[in-house]
Write a protein that holds these residues in place. Structure first.
Motif, PDB file in Angstrom:
ATOM      1  N   LEU A   1     -91.299 -18.760 -54.960  1.00  0.00           N
ATOM      2  CA  LEU A   1     -92.028 -19.158 -56.170  1.00  0.00           C
ATOM      3  C   LEU A   1     -92.933 -20.356 -55.915  1.00  0.00           C
ATOM      4  CD1 LEU A   1     -89.231 -18.743 -58.865  1.00  0.00           C
ATOM      5  CD2 LEU A   1     -91.317 -17.377 -58.640  1.00  0.00           C
ATOM      6  N   ILE A   2     -92.455 -21.300 -55.116  1.00  0.00           N
ATOM      7  CA  ILE A   2     -93.258 -22.486 -54.805  1.00  0.00           C
ATOM      8  C   ILE A   2     -94.489 -22.093 -53.981  1.00  0.00           C
ATOM      9  CG2 ILE A   2     -93.288 -24.646 -53.495  1.00  0.00           C
ATOM     10  CD1 ILE A   2     -90.244 -24.879 -54.267  1.00  0.00           C
ATOM     11  N   ASN A   3     -94.289 -21.277 -52.967  1.00  0.00           N
ATOM     12  CA  ASN A   3     -95.379 -20.933 -52.050  1.00  0.00           C
ATOM     13  C   ASN A   3     -96.350 -19.901 -52.613  1.00  0.00           C
ATOM     14  OD1 ASN A   3     -94.458 -22.706 -50.102  1.00  0.00           O
ATOM     15  ND2 ASN A   3     -93.219 -21.166 -49.078  1.00  0.00           N
ATOM     16  N   LYS A   4     -95.853 -18.909 -53.341  1.00  0.00           N
ATOM     17  CA  LYS A   4     -96.702 -17.799 -53.772  1.00  0.00           C
ATOM     18  C   LYS A   4     -97.152 -17.875 -55.229  1.00  0.00           C
ATOM     19  CE  LYS A   4     -96.384 -15.707 -49.821  1.00  0.00           C
ATOM     20  NZ  LYS A   4     -97.474 -15.725 -48.885  1.00  0.00           N
ATOM     21  N   LYS A   5     -96.355 -18.529 -56.084  1.00  0.00           N
ATOM     22  CA  LYS A   5     -96.682 -18.556 -57.509  1.00  0.00           C
ATOM     23  C   LYS A   5     -96.939 -19.967 -58.023  1.00  0.00           C
ATOM     24  CE  LYS A   5     -94.816 -14.202 -58.664  1.00  0.00           C
ATOM     25  NZ  LYS A   5     -94.775 -13.323 -59.776  1.00  0.00           N
TER      26      LYS A   5
ATOM     27  N   PHE B   1     -98.521 -28.077 -66.771  1.00  0.00           N
ATOM     28  CA  PHE B   1     -97.881 -27.032 -65.973  1.00  0.00           C
ATOM     29  C   PHE B   1     -97.276 -25.917 -66.814  1.00  0.00           C
ATOM     30  CE2 PHE B   1     -97.267 -30.942 -63.305  1.00  0.00           C
ATOM     31  CZ  PHE B   1     -98.229 -30.618 -62.359  1.00  0.00           C
ATOM     32  N   LYS B   2     -97.686 -25.771 -68.063  1.00  0.00           N
ATOM     33  CA  LYS B   2     -97.104 -24.745 -68.932  1.00  0.00           C
ATOM     34  C   LYS B   2     -97.333 -23.340 -68.414  1.00  0.00           C
ATOM     35  CE  LYS B   2     -96.371 -26.861 -73.330  1.00  0.00           C
ATOM     36  NZ  LYS B   2     -96.374 -26.685 -74.755  1.00  0.00           N
ATOM     37  N   GLN B   3     -98.389 -23.123 -67.656  1.00  0.00           N
ATOM     38  CA  GLN B   3     -98.698 -21.799 -67.134  1.00  0.00           C
ATOM     39  C   GLN B   3     -98.011 -21.523 -65.794  1.00  0.00           C
ATOM     40  OE1 GLN B   3    -100.252 -19.850 -69.243  1.00  0.00           O
ATOM     41  NE2 GLN B   3    -100.421 -21.614 -70.598  1.00  0.00           N
ATOM     42  N   HIS B   4     -97.353 -22.522 -65.227  1.00  0.00           N
ATOM     43  CA  HIS B   4     -96.693 -22.382 -63.930  1.00  0.00           C
ATOM     44  C   HIS B   4     -95.195 -22.129 -64.125  1.00  0.00           C
ATOM     45  CE1 HIS B   4    -100.027 -23.952 -61.435  1.00  0.00           C
ATOM     46  NE2 HIS B   4    -100.327 -24.635 -62.529  1.00  0.00           N
ATOM     47  N   PRO B   5     -94.578 -21.432 -63.180  1.00  0.00           N
ATOM     48  CA  PRO B   5     -93.108 -21.370 -63.202  1.00  0.00           C
ATOM     49  C   PRO B   5     -92.551 -22.764 -62.917  1.00  0.00           C
ATOM     50  CG  PRO B   5     -94.026 -19.723 -61.695  1.00  0.00           C
ATOM     51  CD  PRO B   5     -95.156 -20.619 -62.113  1.00  0.00           C
ATOM     52  N   LEU B   6     -91.474 -23.119 -63.601  1.00  0.00           N
ATOM     53  CA  LEU B   6     -90.813 -24.400 -63.377  1.00  0.00           C
ATOM     54  C   LEU B   6     -89.438 -24.148 -62.771  1.00  0.00           C
ATOM     55  CD1 LEU B   6     -91.550 -26.342 -66.693  1.00  0.00           C
ATOM     56  CD2 LEU B   6     -92.834 -26.397 -64.560  1.00  0.00           C
ATOM     57  N   ILE B   7     -89.052 -24.992 -61.820  1.00  0.00           N
ATOM     58  CA  ILE B   7     -87.727 -24.915 -61.217  1.00  0.00           C
ATOM     59  C   ILE B   7     -87.047 -26.254 -61.472  1.00  0.00           C
ATOM     60  CG2 ILE B   7     -86.413 -24.598 -59.090  1.00  0.00           C
ATOM     61  CD1 ILE B   7     -88.909 -23.066 -57.996  1.00  0.00           C
TER      62      ILE B   7
ATOM     63  N   TYR C   1     -87.726 -24.615 -73.068  1.00  0.00           N
ATOM     64  CA  TYR C   1     -88.062 -23.380 -73.787  1.00  0.00           C
ATOM     65  C   TYR C   1     -88.516 -23.704 -75.208  1.00  0.00           C
ATOM     66  CZ  TYR C   1     -86.709 -19.493 -70.736  1.00  0.00           C
ATOM     67  OH  TYR C   1     -86.658 -18.559 -69.743  1.00  0.00           O
ATOM     68  N   LYS C   2     -87.818 -24.623 -75.843  1.00  0.00           N
ATOM     69  CA  LYS C   2     -88.187 -25.012 -77.204  1.00  0.00           C
ATOM     70  C   LYS C   2     -89.566 -25.663 -77.245  1.00  0.00           C
ATOM     71  CE  LYS C   2     -83.430 -25.690 -78.721  1.00  0.00           C
ATOM     72  NZ  LYS C   2     -82.411 -26.676 -79.088  1.00  0.00           N
ATOM     73  N   LEU C   3     -89.978 -26.269 -76.117  1.00  0.00           N
ATOM     74  CA  LEU C   3     -91.290 -26.912 -76.029  1.00  0.00           C
ATOM     75  C   LEU C   3     -92.362 -25.950 -75.528  1.00  0.00           C
ATOM     76  CD1 LEU C   3     -90.152 -30.341 -74.574  1.00  0.00           C
ATOM     77  CD2 LEU C   3     -90.780 -29.812 -76.936  1.00  0.00           C
ATOM     78  N   LYS C   4     -92.048 -24.661 -75.569  1.00  0.00           N
ATOM     79  CA  LYS C   4     -93.001 -23.580 -75.268  1.00  0.00           C
ATOM     80  C   LYS C   4     -93.319 -23.389 -73.787  1.00  0.00           C
ATOM     81  CE  LYS C   4     -93.454 -22.818 -79.663  1.00  0.00           C
ATOM     82  NZ  LYS C   4     -92.327 -22.227 -80.266  1.00  0.00           N
ATOM     83  N   PHE C   5     -92.466 -23.882 -72.901  1.00  0.00           N
ATOM     84  CA  PHE C   5     -92.596 -23.515 -71.497  1.00  0.00           C
ATOM     85  C   PHE C   5     -91.938 -22.150 -71.353  1.00  0.00           C
ATOM     86  CE2 PHE C   5     -93.062 -28.048 -71.335  1.00  0.00           C
ATOM     87  CZ  PHE C   5     -93.990 -28.247 -70.324  1.00  0.00           C
ATOM     88  N   GLU C   6     -92.556 -21.250 -70.599  1.00  0.00           N
ATOM     89  CA  GLU C   6     -92.104 -19.870 -70.607  1.00  0.00           C
ATOM     90  C   GLU C   6     -91.253 -19.474 -69.407  1.00  0.00           C
ATOM     91  OE1 GLU C   6     -95.438 -17.365 -71.293  1.00  0.00           O
ATOM     92  OE2 GLU C   6     -96.015 -18.461 -73.095  1.00  0.00           O
ATOM     93  N   GLU C   7     -91.691 -19.778 -68.218  1.00  0.00           N
ATOM     94  CA  GLU C   7     -91.006 -19.314 -67.015  1.00  0.00           C
ATOM     95  C   GLU C   7     -90.275 -20.492 -66.379  1.00  0.00           C
ATOM     96  OE1 GLU C   7     -92.005 -16.685 -63.026  1.00  0.00           O
ATOM     97  OE2 GLU C   7     -93.614 -17.201 -64.400  1.00  0.00           O
TER      98      GLU C   7
END
Length: 149
Positions: A50-54, A94-100, A117-123
């Protein structure tokens, strides 16, 4: 078994009955919670992918001292209090990025995941084993701009 026998059993074994009901509630809560928030823990190999490709962003929610003692390359240190108080200006871009999410305690990481999630972060994902698992698998850490092994 008829209802009368069940009632008698419940009356004679009130403590067992209460424990059974509590366990049932705990299982239902866990099941529903994981269903609502999806499978959230990822292994280190998946995190690296996820870090390298997304372009996933690693959010380290440990204390600043722990973060400076060794952290994942390019991770961002955000305190739990900042997230709970909705003081996340540095994360909004970073809302459009996956978060780990990374922490020593995955229970805390999952609770922070729910806040995000409640703050509208999706992934959002939680790193399985946290930073301890990362270290135990000999993945590199940064310490004051120096790589650790």
């Amino acid at each position: 078994m008829c209802i009368q026998e069940i009632t008698i059993f419940l009356q004679r074994h009130i403590i067992l009955s209460i424990i059974w009901v509590l366990l049932l509630i705990a299982v239902l809560y866990t099941t529903i919670n994981s269903w609502l928030f999806g499978s959230s823990e990822i292994l280190r190999d998946t995190a690296i992918y996820l870090i390298n490709k997304k372009n996933a962003i690693v959010i380290d929610i440990r204390s600043q001292d722990d973060y400076h003692a060794g952290h994942i390359t390019n991770s961002i240190n955000v305190s739990i209090e900042e997230i709970k108080n909705n003081n996340i200006c540095q994360l909004k871009r970073f809302k459009q990025h996956p978060l780990i999410i990374v922490h020593d305690n995955n229970v805390l990481a999952h609770s922070i995941k729910r806040y995000l999630y409640k703050l509208k972060f999706e992934e959002i994902y939680v790193l399985h084993g946290g930073i301890v698992g990362w270290k135990s698998d000999n993945f590199p850490l940064l310490l004051k701009n120096k790589a650790l092994k």
